[in-house]
Design a protein around this motif. Structure first.
Motif, PDB file in Angstrom:
ATOM      1  N   ALA A 196      -7.229  -2.193   5.625  1.00  0.00           N
ATOM      2  CA  ALA A 196      -7.019  -2.746   4.286  1.00  0.00           C
ATOM      3  C   ALA A 196      -7.765  -4.049   4.067  1.00  0.00           C
ATOM      4  O   ALA A 196      -8.032  -4.440   2.929  1.00  0.00           O
ATOM      5  CB  ALA A 196      -5.531  -2.967   4.035  1.00  0.00           C
TER       6      ALA A 196
ATOM      7  N   GLU B 282      14.729  -6.995   2.135  1.00  0.00           N
ATOM      8  CA  GLU B 282      13.559  -7.587   1.481  1.00  0.00           C
ATOM      9  C   GLU B 282      13.791  -9.047   1.113  1.00  0.00           C
ATOM     10  O   GLU B 282      12.884  -9.889   1.207  1.00  0.00           O
ATOM     11  CB  GLU B 282      13.218  -6.794   0.218  1.00  0.00           C
TER      12      GLU B 282
ATOM     13  N   ARG C  55       6.246  -2.642   5.958  1.00  0.00           N
ATOM     14  CA  ARG C  55       6.984  -1.585   6.652  1.00  0.00           C
ATOM     15  C   ARG C  55       6.574  -0.187   6.186  1.00  0.00           C
ATOM     16  O   ARG C  55       6.699   0.778   6.944  1.00  0.00           O
ATOM     17  CB  ARG C  55       8.485  -1.802   6.428  1.00  0.00           C
ATOM     18  N   GLU C  56       6.098  -0.083   4.923  1.00  0.00           N
ATOM     19  CA  GLU C  56       5.803   1.233   4.374  1.00  0.00           C
ATOM     20  C   GLU C  56       4.339   1.370   3.936  1.00  0.00           C
ATOM     21  O   GLU C  56       3.609   2.227   4.427  1.00  0.00           O
ATOM     22  CB  GLU C  56       6.739   1.528   3.207  1.00  0.00           C
ATOM     23  N   SER C  57       3.887   0.518   3.016  1.00  0.00           N
ATOM     24  CA  SER C  57       2.538   0.675   2.466  1.00  0.00           C
ATOM     25  C   SER C  57       1.457   0.536   3.523  1.00  0.00           C
ATOM     26  O   SER C  57       0.423   1.212   3.461  1.00  0.00           O
ATOM     27  CB  SER C  57       2.306  -0.349   1.351  1.00  0.00           C
ATOM     28  N   LEU C  58       1.661  -0.356   4.502  1.00  0.00           N
ATOM     29  CA  LEU C  58       0.670  -0.582   5.553  1.00  0.00           C
ATOM     30  C   LEU C  58       1.058   0.085   6.871  1.00  0.00           C
ATOM     31  O   LEU C  58       0.510  -0.240   7.925  1.00  0.00           O
ATOM     32  CB  LEU C  58       0.476  -2.086   5.770  1.00  0.00           C
ATOM     33  N   ALA C  59       1.997   1.034   6.798  1.00  0.00           N
ATOM     34  CA  ALA C  59       2.481   1.681   8.021  1.00  0.00           C
ATOM     35  C   ALA C  59       1.391   2.465   8.740  1.00  0.00           C
ATOM     36  O   ALA C  59       1.471   2.686   9.956  1.00  0.00           O
ATOM     37  CB  ALA C  59       3.659   2.604   7.698  1.00  0.00           C
TER      38      ALA C  59
ATOM     39  N   ASP D 225      -1.760   1.462   8.929  1.00  0.00           N
ATOM     40  CA  ASP D 225      -2.831   0.534   9.264  1.00  0.00           C
ATOM     41  C   ASP D 225      -2.434  -0.274  10.496  1.00  0.00           C
ATOM     42  O   ASP D 225      -1.295  -0.202  10.975  1.00  0.00           O
ATOM     43  CB  ASP D 225      -3.089  -0.400   8.071  1.00  0.00           C
TER      44      ASP D 225
ATOM     45  N   ARG E  46       8.679  -4.519   2.424  1.00  0.00           N
ATOM     46  CA  ARG E  46       8.416  -3.110   2.163  1.00  0.00           C
ATOM     47  C   ARG E  46       6.929  -2.773   2.261  1.00  0.00           C
ATOM     48  O   ARG E  46       6.576  -1.748   2.850  1.00  0.00           O
ATOM     49  CB  ARG E  46       8.994  -2.694   0.809  1.00  0.00           C
ATOM     50  N   PRO E  47       6.007  -3.585   1.719  1.00  0.00           N
ATOM     51  CA  PRO E  47       4.585  -3.294   1.944  1.00  0.00           C
ATOM     52  C   PRO E  47       4.195  -3.267   3.415  1.00  0.00           C
ATOM     53  O   PRO E  47       3.419  -2.408   3.840  1.00  0.00           O
ATOM     54  CB  PRO E  47       3.876  -4.430   1.198  1.00  0.00           C
TER      55      PRO E  47
END
Length: 429
Positions: free
Chosen positions: A294, A130, A144-148, A150, A141-142
């Protein structure tokens, strides 16, 4: 709760490393509670052992980073050395000895990220980074993970604080490039040798990392088109202001409209004052993400400095330690799309071109014909002349970069064009 501490090897103890050590010490109880086990700084590898490092037990200091990693009890290595070697060899050594890695090394990840991810995956270990992009700003992280779930179509951002400070001062005060650079150096924002920042190398490395994550494809540092900002002038800012714009050094990563390729580039650009990135001041960073579901998101904050970068490192440390306790690993490389990276010539955008021309009849017609012959449509023209000399500012509609390059080459050959004073892309509209 597990009582045996997770042991951490700190590789490098400069501005960032010393802050990591300080936070690990002062927040030890909180880190224990958040991780579910104590975390212990087990060794600190440095080049200059004689240097006084306040708050760090001298018994932890070593110059033999390899021996520290091989001693058999290290769970996580934090690499904040920077550069390619010895960082690459040390990270590989860590994986060979069952040690997960947290790194802040943008240059290494942009150049050898695929190989490092492969080594981590083969060993069943984590590679988190990060802190490699945009300091304290939660960004990797967003993405790689939160928007994975989308589809990200575009990432555009200011990812170098030094260059943003310089350009912000030029905009606010009317100063020239060298004057603004001197101020940045005096205040500690610019290194004694600012080349990596002002020529865009630092931003290009970060762009490669972000593009790979955003588009699930491998983007190497060499795939990123790069232009520095040393030629940006006070006159460029004056022109930008007349257009209701400012100038920023941007990293721009885009998925093609057909979804079959991506582009990655770093260069100065004019952006409208209405765009969120235009208001990013001083040495701050900001990244604007456009995703299919998003919509538009912006991540903003301090992009460099010891404490902000250490914050990102410690966030990764907590995540990696939790994974260790769960006998699991976090997300690794996602490169399933295998999209090609298109050349800069395929990029379509607007342009601001400033020409020094002879002040006589027919010049504008010649210039306009040159643009038309190369398929570049003119939006606006502004001409000023005095005593046989004139400046001509042309703003185009959207056109491929290759067409603009051909236009400029042809303009340089016109007898009535004394010189091409400035070429600036116009983004964010």
């Amino acid at each position: 709760m597990r009582t045996r501490p997770l042991k951490v090897a700190l590789l490098g103890c400069g501005v960032v490393g010393s802050e990591v050590a300080r936070i690990m010490t002062t927040h030890a109880d909180d880190l224990t509670a958040r991780i579910g086990a104590p975390v212990e700084l087990a060794g600190v590898a440095v080049r200059r052992p004689s240097k006084v490092r306040e708050g760090i037990d001298p018994a932890l200091i070593t110059t033999d980073a390899t021996a520290l990693l091989k001693r058999g009890d290290i769970d996580v290595a934090i690499e904040v050395i920077g550069g390619i070697e010895p960082a690459r060899t040390l990270i590989t050594t860590a994986f060979e000895h069952g040690i997960s890695v947290v790194s802040a090394n943008k240059a290494l990840l942009a150049q050898d990220g695929a190989a490092l991810h492969a080594a981590a995956g083969q060993a069943g270990l984590d590679l988190y980074y990060e802190a490699a992009v945009a300091g304290a700003i939660p960004l990797i992280r967003p993405l790689r993970e939160s928007l994975a779930g989308d589809k990200i179509n575009r990432v555009m951002g200011i990812v170098n604080g030094t260059t943003n400070f310089i350009l912000d001062k030029m905009d606010a005060t009317g100063a020239g490039y060298q004057e603004a650079l001197d101020e940045a150096t005096a205040l500690g924002y610019a290194e004694a040798d600012p080349t990596a920042d002002v020529e865009g190398y630092d931003a290009a490395a970060k762009a490669a990392i972000l593009a790979g994550i955003a588009f699930h494809t491998r983007v190497h540092l060499d795939d990123v088109y790069r232009e520095g900002m040393t030629e940006v002038s006070a006159a460029d800012f004056a022109s930008a202001k007349r257009m209701g714009c400012t100038i920023k050094l941007l990293a721009i990563l885009e998925r093609a409209a057909d979804g079959e390729s991506v582009t990655a580039r770093v260069h100065p650009a004019m952006i409208p004052l209405s765009h969120p990135l235009a208001s990013v001041r001083e040495a701050y960073n900001a990244v604007f993400v456009e995703a299919e579901a998003a919509g538009r998101l912006m991540f903003y904050g301090p992009g460099a400095g010891g404490a902000p970068t250490a914050s990102a490192v410690l966030g990764d440390l907590v995540a990696v330690c939790r994974n260790k306790l769960a006998e699991a690993t976090g997300p690794g490389e996602s490169a399933y799309t295998q999209l090609p990276v298109s050349p800069m010539g395929d990029v379509v955008t607007r342009y601001h071109i400033s020409l020094d021309v002879a002040d006589k009849p027919g010049v504008l017609a010649q210039v306009a014909t040159c643009f038309a012959e190369h398929g570049v449509s003119i939006d606006t023209v502004r001409q000023q002349g005095k005593d046989g000399e004139a400046s001509l500012v042309v703003v185009t509609h959207r056109a491929p970069d290759a067409s603009l390059s051909g236009t400029v080459e042809a303009l340089r050959k016109l007898d009535t064009v004394r010189g091409v004073a400035s070429i600036m892309r116009v983004e964010g509209e």
